[in-house]
Design a protein around this motif. Structure first.
Motif, mmCIF file in Angstrom:
data_model
loop_
_atom_site.group_PDB
_atom_site.id
_atom_site.type_symbol
_atom_site.label_atom_id
_atom_site.label_comp_id
_atom_site.label_asym_id
_atom_site.label_seq_id
_atom_site.Cartn_x
_atom_site.Cartn_y
_atom_site.Cartn_z
ATOM 1 N N LYS A 13 0.832 -1.200 0.000
ATOM 2 C CA LYS A 13 0.000 0.000 0.000
ATOM 3 C C LYS A 13 0.869 1.253 0.000
ATOM 4 O O LYS A 13 0.599 2.195 -0.747
ATOM 5 C CB LYS A 13 -0.947 0.014 1.195
ATOM 6 N N SER A 16 2.366 1.675 -3.464
ATOM 7 C CA SER A 16 1.350 2.122 -4.413
ATOM 8 C C SER A 16 0.997 3.594 -4.201
ATOM 9 O O SER A 16 0.930 4.376 -5.160
ATOM 10 C CB SER A 16 0.104 1.247 -4.269
ATOM 11 N N ASP A 17 0.781 3.984 -2.958
ATOM 12 C CA ASP A 17 0.448 5.380 -2.643
ATOM 13 C C ASP A 17 1.569 6.321 -3.066
ATOM 14 O O ASP A 17 1.319 7.402 -3.607
ATOM 15 C CB ASP A 17 0.164 5.553 -1.154
ATOM 16 N N CYS A 18 2.798 5.911 -2.831
ATOM 17 C CA CYS A 18 3.959 6.725 -3.196
ATOM 18 C C CYS A 18 4.049 6.881 -4.714
ATOM 19 O O CYS A 18 4.230 7.999 -5.215
ATOM 20 C CB CYS A 18 5.233 6.083 -2.635
ATOM 21 N N GLN A 19 3.897 5.790 -5.440
ATOM 22 C CA GLN A 19 3.970 5.860 -6.897
ATOM 23 C C GLN A 19 2.824 6.703 -7.465
ATOM 24 O O GLN A 19 3.034 7.475 -8.395
ATOM 25 C CB GLN A 19 3.957 4.465 -7.494
ATOM 26 N N ASN A 20 1.641 6.571 -6.892
ATOM 27 C CA ASN A 20 0.504 7.367 -7.345
ATOM 28 C C ASN A 20 0.714 8.858 -7.088
ATOM 29 O O ASN A 20 0.161 9.697 -7.796
ATOM 30 C CB ASN A 20 -0.790 6.895 -6.680
ATOM 31 N N ALA A 21 1.526 9.184 -6.080
ATOM 32 C CA ALA A 21 1.847 10.580 -5.771
ATOM 33 C C ALA A 21 3.015 11.096 -6.620
ATOM 34 O O ALA A 21 3.425 12.242 -6.479
ATOM 35 C CB ALA A 21 2.174 10.724 -4.285
#
Length: 82
Positions: A13, A16-21
């Motif tokens: 998670k 994923s959150d880091c890549q989405n940011a």
């Protein structure tokens, strides 16, 4: 340092959150000369996200990060085998 979550799902998670940011998620198995046994220190480079510890990580996964010979290991490399 704060605890971000527990287990491999929390690690996924965070990545994923880091890549989405727009960032690059990385992990360390040691800090200030202290090796971790069941947790990883994670950070997000290039995005405005707080890093911290993900606990209850398998020792195999922690050892893989520790043996990578890099100061930081990209979580995408780690999670391929997790």
């Amino acid at each position: 340092m704060r605890i971000l979550g527990q287990g491999t799902d929390a690690l996924r998670k965070f990545a994923s959150d880091c890549q989405n940011a727009g960032g690059i998620p990385v992990a360390q198995a040691w800090y200030a000369g202290v090796e971790f046994k069941d947790k990883l220190l994670v950070r997000c480079y290039g995005a405005n996200m707080m890093g911290g510890f993900v606990t209850e990580i398998s020792s195999d996964l922690v050892n893989k990060v520790a043996q990578s010979r890099k100061r930081y290991t990209a979580l995408s490399d780690i999670l391929k085998t997790a």
